[in-house]
Design a protein around this motif. Structure first.
Motif, PDB file in Angstrom:
ATOM      1  N   LEU A   1       0.836  -1.208   0.000  1.00 45.75           N
ATOM      2  CA  LEU A   1       0.000   0.000   0.000  1.00 45.75           C
ATOM      3  C   LEU A   1       0.873   1.263   0.000  1.00 45.75           C
ATOM      4  CD1 LEU A   1      -2.810   1.234   0.036  1.00 45.75           C
ATOM      5  CD2 LEU A   1      -2.863   1.016   2.517  1.00 45.75           C
ATOM      6  N   GLY A   2       1.993   1.189   0.717  1.00 43.90           N
ATOM      7  CA  GLY A   2       2.912   2.335   0.756  1.00 43.90           C
ATOM      8  C   GLY A   2       3.448   2.664  -0.633  1.00 43.90           C
ATOM      9  N   SER A   3       3.756   1.628  -1.437  1.00 41.65           N
ATOM     10  CA  SER A   3       4.244   1.879  -2.797  1.00 41.65           C
ATOM     11  C   SER A   3       3.170   2.571  -3.619  1.00 41.65           C
ATOM     12  CB  SER A   3       4.618   0.577  -3.496  1.00 41.65           C
ATOM     13  OG  SER A   3       5.587  -0.092  -2.741  1.00 41.65           O
ATOM     14  N   ALA A   4       1.923   2.124  -3.438  1.00 44.72           N
ATOM     15  CA  ALA A   4       0.830   2.782  -4.161  1.00 44.72           C
ATOM     16  C   ALA A   4       0.742   4.246  -3.748  1.00 44.72           C
ATOM     17  CB  ALA A   4      -0.496   2.060  -3.888  1.00 44.72           C
ATOM     18  N   CYS A   5       0.910   4.525  -2.434  1.00 48.62           N
ATOM     19  CA  CYS A   5       0.866   5.916  -1.956  1.00 48.62           C
ATOM     20  C   CYS A   5       2.042   6.719  -2.508  1.00 48.62           C
ATOM     21  CB  CYS A   5       0.934   5.971  -0.426  1.00 48.62           C
ATOM     22  SG  CYS A   5      -0.541   5.376   0.383  1.00 48.62           S
ATOM     23  N   ALA A   6       3.197   6.052  -2.650  1.00 53.91           N
ATOM     24  CA  ALA A   6       4.392   6.764  -3.111  1.00 53.91           C
ATOM     25  C   ALA A   6       4.287   7.142  -4.586  1.00 53.91           C
ATOM     26  CB  ALA A   6       5.640   5.914  -2.877  1.00 53.91           C
ATOM     27  N   VAL A   7       3.651   6.286  -5.394  1.00 52.22           N
ATOM     28  CA  VAL A   7       3.605   6.606  -6.823  1.00 52.22           C
ATOM     29  C   VAL A   7       2.335   7.337  -7.243  1.00 52.22           C
ATOM     30  CG1 VAL A   7       5.204   4.785  -7.517  1.00 52.22           C
ATOM     31  CG2 VAL A   7       2.755   4.309  -7.440  1.00 52.22           C
ATOM     32  N   ALA A   8       1.261   7.194  -6.467  1.00 53.58           N
ATOM     33  CA  ALA A   8       0.003   7.831  -6.869  1.00 53.58           C
ATOM     34  C   ALA A   8      -0.473   8.819  -5.799  1.00 53.58           C
ATOM     35  CB  ALA A   8      -1.064   6.766  -7.117  1.00 53.58           C
ATOM     36  N   PRO A   9      -0.284  10.129  -6.042  1.00 51.53           N
ATOM     37  CA  PRO A   9      -0.698  11.127  -5.055  1.00 51.53           C
ATOM     38  C   PRO A   9      -2.175  11.018  -4.683  1.00 51.53           C
ATOM     39  CG  PRO A   9       0.585  12.146  -6.814  1.00 51.53           C
ATOM     40  CD  PRO A   9       0.368  10.728  -7.217  1.00 51.53           C
ATOM     41  N   LYS A  10      -2.995  10.520  -5.628  1.00 53.69           N
ATOM     42  CA  LYS A  10      -4.432  10.372  -5.320  1.00 53.69           C
ATOM     43  C   LYS A  10      -4.642   9.326  -4.236  1.00 53.69           C
ATOM     44  CE  LYS A  10      -7.448  11.963  -8.967  1.00 53.69           C
ATOM     45  NZ  LYS A  10      -6.970  11.923 -10.362  1.00 53.69           N
ATOM     46  N   VAL A  11      -3.893   8.232  -4.301  1.00 57.85           N
ATOM     47  CA  VAL A  11      -4.012   7.181  -3.285  1.00 57.85           C
ATOM     48  C   VAL A  11      -3.541   7.729  -1.935  1.00 57.85           C
ATOM     49  CG1 VAL A  11      -3.234   4.876  -2.582  1.00 57.85           C
ATOM     50  CG2 VAL A  11      -3.650   5.372  -4.990  1.00 57.85           C
ATOM     51  N   PHE A  12      -2.422   8.461  -1.964  1.00 57.10           N
ATOM     52  CA  PHE A  12      -1.894   9.077  -0.744  1.00 57.10           C
ATOM     53  C   PHE A  12      -2.951   9.969  -0.099  1.00 57.10           C
ATOM     54  CE2 PHE A  12       0.226  12.205   1.805  1.00 57.10           C
ATOM     55  CZ  PHE A  12       1.400  11.628   2.271  1.00 57.10           C
ATOM     56  N   ALA A  13      -3.545  10.856  -0.896  1.00 57.44           N
ATOM     57  CA  ALA A  13      -4.528  11.800  -0.358  1.00 57.44           C
ATOM     58  C   ALA A  13      -5.757  11.072   0.189  1.00 57.44           C
ATOM     59  CB  ALA A  13      -4.931  12.802  -1.442  1.00 57.44           C
ATOM     60  N   ALA A  14      -6.177  10.018  -0.524  1.00 56.94           N
ATOM     61  CA  ALA A  14      -7.356   9.278  -0.076  1.00 56.94           C
ATOM     62  C   ALA A  14      -7.078   8.584   1.265  1.00 56.94           C
ATOM     63  CB  ALA A  14      -7.763   8.249  -1.131  1.00 56.94           C
ATOM     64  N   CYS A  15      -5.879   8.008   1.402  1.00 57.66           N
ATOM     65  CA  CYS A  15      -5.519   7.344   2.661  1.00 57.66           C
ATOM     66  C   CYS A  15      -5.487   8.350   3.811  1.00 57.66           C
ATOM     67  CB  CYS A  15      -4.143   6.694   2.543  1.00 57.66           C
ATOM     68  SG  CYS A  15      -4.148   5.198   1.557  1.00 57.66           S
ATOM     69  N   ASP A  16      -4.887   9.506   3.540  1.00 60.89           N
ATOM     70  CA  ASP A  16      -4.795  10.560   4.539  1.00 60.89           C
ATOM     71  C   ASP A  16      -6.197  11.016   4.966  1.00 60.89           C
ATOM     72  OD1 ASP A  16      -4.079  12.668   6.122  1.00 60.89           O
ATOM     73  OD2 ASP A  16      -3.292  13.926   4.515  1.00 60.89           O
ATOM     74  N   PHE A  17      -7.047  11.297   3.974  1.00 57.96           N
ATOM     75  CA  PHE A  17      -8.385  11.803   4.273  1.00 57.96           C
ATOM     76  C   PHE A  17      -9.210  10.775   5.049  1.00 57.96           C
ATOM     77  CE2 PHE A  17     -12.874  12.248   3.390  1.00 57.96           C
ATOM     78  CZ  PHE A  17     -13.093  13.577   3.703  1.00 57.96           C
ATOM     79  N   LEU A  18      -9.244   9.551   4.521  1.00 55.92           N
ATOM     80  CA  LEU A  18     -10.056   8.504   5.159  1.00 55.92           C
ATOM     81  C   LEU A  18      -9.628   8.246   6.591  1.00 55.92           C
ATOM     82  CD1 LEU A  18     -10.561   5.541   2.700  1.00 55.92           C
ATOM     83  CD2 LEU A  18     -12.309   6.932   3.833  1.00 55.92           C
ATOM     84  N   SER A  19      -8.297   8.162   6.817  1.00 60.69           N
ATOM     85  CA  SER A  19      -7.872   7.801   8.152  1.00 60.69           C
ATOM     86  C   SER A  19      -8.112   8.922   9.145  1.00 60.69           C
ATOM     87  CB  SER A  19      -6.416   7.350   8.156  1.00 60.69           C
ATOM     88  OG  SER A  19      -5.629   8.333   7.550  1.00 60.69           O
ATOM     89  N   SER A  20      -7.746  10.177   8.781  1.00 60.91           N
ATOM     90  CA  SER A  20      -7.910  11.188   9.831  1.00 60.91           C
ATOM     91  C   SER A  20      -9.340  11.701   9.972  1.00 60.91           C
ATOM     92  CB  SER A  20      -6.913  12.339   9.707  1.00 60.91           C
ATOM     93  OG  SER A  20      -6.634  12.633   8.398  1.00 60.91           O
ATOM     94  N   ASN A  21     -10.129  11.675   8.895  1.00 59.74           N
ATOM     95  CA  ASN A  21     -11.482  12.211   9.049  1.00 59.74           C
ATOM     96  C   ASN A  21     -12.543  11.169   9.323  1.00 59.74           C
ATOM     97  OD1 ASN A  21     -10.782  14.966   8.622  1.00 59.74           O
ATOM     98  ND2 ASN A  21     -10.486  14.448   6.480  1.00 59.74           N
ATOM     99  N   VAL A  22     -12.285   9.934   8.949  1.00 59.48           N
ATOM    100  CA  VAL A  22     -13.331   8.928   9.141  1.00 59.48           C
ATOM    101  C   VAL A  22     -12.935   7.903  10.218  1.00 59.48           C
ATOM    102  CG1 VAL A  22     -14.769   7.205   8.004  1.00 59.48           C
ATOM    103  CG2 VAL A  22     -14.061   9.243   6.745  1.00 59.48           C
ATOM    104  N   PHE A  23     -11.856   7.153   9.949  1.00 59.10           N
ATOM    105  CA  PHE A  23     -11.522   6.059  10.866  1.00 59.10           C
ATOM    106  C   PHE A  23     -11.143   6.522  12.276  1.00 59.10           C
ATOM    107  CE2 PHE A  23     -10.635   3.792   6.788  1.00 59.10           C
ATOM    108  CZ  PHE A  23     -11.633   2.855   6.928  1.00 59.10           C
ATOM    109  N   MET A  24     -10.285   7.572  12.343  1.00 58.67           N
ATOM    110  CA  MET A  24      -9.870   8.033  13.668  1.00 58.67           C
ATOM    111  C   MET A  24     -11.066   8.475  14.498  1.00 58.67           C
ATOM    112  SD  MET A  24      -6.390  10.248  13.162  1.00 58.67           S
ATOM    113  CE  MET A  24      -6.369  10.868  14.822  1.00 58.67           C
ATOM    114  N   MET A  25     -12.028   9.108  13.836  1.00 54.31           N
ATOM    115  CA  MET A  25     -13.208   9.613  14.547  1.00 54.31           C
ATOM    116  C   MET A  25     -14.077   8.459  15.046  1.00 54.31           C
ATOM    117  SD  MET A  25     -12.902  12.758  14.555  1.00 54.31           S
ATOM    118  CE  MET A  25     -11.573  13.705  13.854  1.00 54.31           C
ATOM    119  N   ILE A  26     -14.311   7.486  14.158  1.00 53.81           N
ATOM    120  CA  ILE A  26     -15.133   6.342  14.559  1.00 53.81           C
ATOM    121  C   ILE A  26     -14.438   5.598  15.696  1.00 53.81           C
ATOM    122  CG2 ILE A  26     -16.150   4.157  13.808  1.00 53.81           C
ATOM    123  CD1 ILE A  26     -16.316   5.293  10.997  1.00 53.81           C
TER     124      ILE A  26
END
Ligand code: TRP
Length: 415
Positions: free
Chosen positions: A342-367
């Protein structure tokens, strides 16, 4: 499921490990900028108030859940596991990309790579590194590998020992940078930016930002604090651990502000936040102050990132070991390879990086945080909880105030 026998062998190790999880990129690249933008001392006061009244109770709820669950029969982790395991795995993957950048920049600053460069050239260096798949992915793998090596050595011998040494060193390094930065002519404007209270800037969004930041900064909601608390000795108090962690985290954020903003203002540059501050502006400014300073700075960032990433890897490893009966070595190996993917996907695709960042801090951390507050506040037996929480008003904060505030931040962040 067996009783969890892994332990930190001292209170100091447990507190340093928790402080290490809390102190991270959020303190360095977001907090100083937020303070300046949202009214200086006015923002700091609100931040500290939220830290004590909301984030600290959630910290205590999460660590109480960890302490109570240690004994067989209360394995709450199995109920919240899908959320927290996924969240910490996702954060680990994209955090490793940034950790890799810090490693890359540490090597570059050893080689004196920024001396004589201006900001435009530093931007090119950053873009070049980011654009190179090989460099980006291999640095991420090095960082993830270092994380895995600390975790595989065990709770006390790996995580505890690393934290006991590296967190005090980290503080010393930031104090050194702050002293150098404050000695520059014109640094006063940076202090003014950080401290001068401007109550008119303290509007709704600023208040929501203070709450969200204190929450993120204490690493709540993904099981890191839960897992570390489950390794504390029976006689060590979660209240005390929480108080110290919140204190170190805030002190470090303020120190980072004093290390960064005076230098930025002395150079007559507009302060920004995020990757551009750390990887474009600061290397240039610090390398004007000698070869040693950039090395100290990137070493500090690397340590701050590592002490957070080990707490993320440990969440997944602890679950595999204690709930799935896997051997520690294999658990670390399994998570290393999955996160590398997953880290490689984040490293090569900024969209994947941004999605991981958004999902984890705004959705998962809150739940996750909501689940911990509700479980400790409403589901676990009161007597059991009170042995750790001790004060009735702290219990009330966990039961009533925390859940309402978590929902409030989650809604504001998503809108
Ligand atoms: N607290 C870390 C920081 O300030 C970031 C973070 C958020 C984190 N949640 C976490 C780290 C969970 C480890 C575990 O940078």
């Amino acid at each position: 499921m067996s009783e969890n026998k892994s332990r930190f062998n001292s209170r100091f190790a447990a507190i340093m490990a928790m402080a290490g999880s809390a102190v991270g990129l959020g303190n360095i690249w977001r907090f100083p900028y937020m303070v300046g933008e949202h009214g200086g001392a006015a923002f700091i006061i609100v931040y500290i108030a939220f830290c004590i009244l909301v984030s600290l109770p959630i910290f205590i709820a999460e660590s109480t859940a960890g302490r109570v669950s240690r004994k067989e029969g209360y394995s709450i982790m199995n109920k919240v596991a899908p959320v927290t395991i996924l969240a910490s795995f996702i954060i680990l993957s994209f955090y490793s990309v940034v950790g890799g950048w810090s490693f890359d920049y540490l090597i570059r600053s050893f080689a004196g790579g920024f001396s004589g460069k201006d900001i435009a050239e530093a931007k090119e260096v950053f873009a070049g590194m980011n654009g190179s798949v090989v460099e980006n992915v291999s640095c991420m793998l090095v960082f993830l590998g270092m994380t895995a090596m600390i975790v595989v050595a065990g709770v006390d011998k790996g995580i505890g020992r690393f934290s006991k040494i590296s967190i005090p060193v980290l503080f010393i390094m930031v104090v050194l940078i702050a002293i150098e930065s404050l000695r520059l002519p014109g640094s006063g404007k940076g202090i003014e930016y950080l401290i001068r209270p401007d109550w008119s800037k303290l509007n709704g969004p600023a208040i929501a930002a203070a709450l969200g930041q204190s929450f993120f900064s204490l690493s709540l909601g993904v099981g890191s604090i839960y897992t570390y608390a489950s390794y504390m000795r029976e006689e060590d108090s979660v209240l005390r651990a929480g108080g110290w962690t919140a204190f170190f985290d805030t002190a470090f954020a303020l120190l980072a502000g004093l290390a960064i903003m005076p230098a930025v203002f002395a150079a007559g540059i507009e302060p920004g936040a995020g990757p551009s501050l750390v990887f474009e502006t600061l290397p240039v400014i610090f390398s004007r102050m000698g070869v040693v300073l950039p090395v100290i700075f990137f070493l500090a960032i690397l340590i701050a990132a590592l002490s957070s990433s080990i707490s993320l890897l440990e969440v997944v490893v602890s679950w595999l070991v204690h709930s799935r009966g896997m051997r520690r070595r294999y658990a670390v190996l399994l998570v290393f390879f999955s996160a590398a993917f997953l880290g490689s996907a984040c490293a090569v695709a900024p969209k994947v990086f941004a999605a991981c960042d958004f999902l984890s801090s705004n959705v998962f951390m809150m739940i996750g945080a909501l689940l911990f507050a509700l479980i400790t506040g409403w589901i676990l037996p009161r007597e059991e909880v009170m042995r750790h929480v001790r004060y009735r008003f702290a219990y009330a904060l966990i039961r009533y105030v925390a859940p309402v505030m978590i929902v409030a931040i989650a809604v504001t962040n998503l809108l």
